[in-house]
Design an enzyme around this catalytic site. Structure first.
Site, mmCIF file in Angstrom:
data_model
loop_
_atom_site.group_PDB
_atom_site.id
_atom_site.type_symbol
_atom_site.label_atom_id
_atom_site.label_comp_id
_atom_site.label_asym_id
_atom_site.label_seq_id
_atom_site.Cartn_x
_atom_site.Cartn_y
_atom_site.Cartn_z
ATOM 1 N N LYS A 9 0.831 -1.208 0.000
ATOM 2 C CA LYS A 9 0.000 0.000 0.000
ATOM 3 C C LYS A 9 0.857 1.246 0.000
ATOM 4 C CE LYS A 9 -0.844 1.028 4.876
ATOM 5 N NZ LYS A 9 -1.861 1.391 5.859
ATOM 6 N N SER A 25 -7.839 4.614 -15.013
ATOM 7 C CA SER A 25 -6.755 3.982 -14.272
ATOM 8 C C SER A 25 -6.261 4.931 -13.197
ATOM 9 C CB SER A 25 -5.589 3.681 -15.215
ATOM 10 O OG SER A 25 -5.202 4.887 -15.868
ATOM 11 N N TYR A 58 -6.948 0.297 -11.672
ATOM 12 C CA TYR A 58 -5.705 -0.439 -11.903
ATOM 13 C C TYR A 58 -4.554 0.543 -12.069
ATOM 14 C CZ TYR A 58 -6.703 0.639 -16.805
ATOM 15 O OH TYR A 58 -6.985 1.293 -17.987
ATOM 16 N N ALA A 75 -12.760 7.342 -12.419
ATOM 17 C CA ALA A 75 -12.199 7.535 -11.073
ATOM 18 C C ALA A 75 -11.910 9.002 -10.781
ATOM 19 C CB ALA A 75 -10.925 6.702 -10.903
#
Length: 129
Positions: A9, A25, A58, A75
């Site tokens: 992360k 993305s 992604y 997004a």
């Protein structure tokens, strides 16, 4: 049995761009991708600390050393430039693999510079009475 575990992360990354008409993305500085053990085109979860939004997308690569974190396509509607987000990827592991697995945790400042990198999270303690 397979267990889904946090693989890597980027914690508290700052969104630098939101590009509605770019390929959908999340573009991430290539140095940060490598530090967190992520891969180009890997599925990631985005947790927007600034507004509570949670969604999947992604990874695509952004210029190495640039600090870019860009939400693209649909997004881009879930973030504002400057929002602080957590970018997380998960892996399916066998129980024996999970016993020794350590995630790659990268903590960033407001300019997406690495503050620290680790593979453990301290045990959360209760607040003193």
């Amino acid at each position: 049995m397979q267990i889904e575990m946090l693989k890597g992360k980027l914690h508290m990354a700052a969104v630098t761009q939101a590009e509605l008409w770019y390929d959908g993305s999340c573009a991430i500085d290539e140095d940060l991708v490598e530090l967190a053990g992520l891969r180009e085109f890997e599925k990631i979860d985005i947790y927007n600390v600034s507004n509570g939004e949670r969604f999947h997308t992604y990874v695509i690569l952004a210029e190495r050393g640039s600090g870019i974190i860009s939400m693209n396509g649909a997004a881009a509607r879930r973030v504002q430039v400057g929002d602080r987000i957590i970018i997380a990827a998960y892996a399916q592991l066998s129980e024996s693999e999970a016993d020794s697995f350590k995630p790659k945790l990268v903590y960033l400042d407001e300019k997406n510079r690495v503050e620290r990198s680790t593979n453990t999270i301290p045990v959360q303690m209760s607040e003193p009475a």
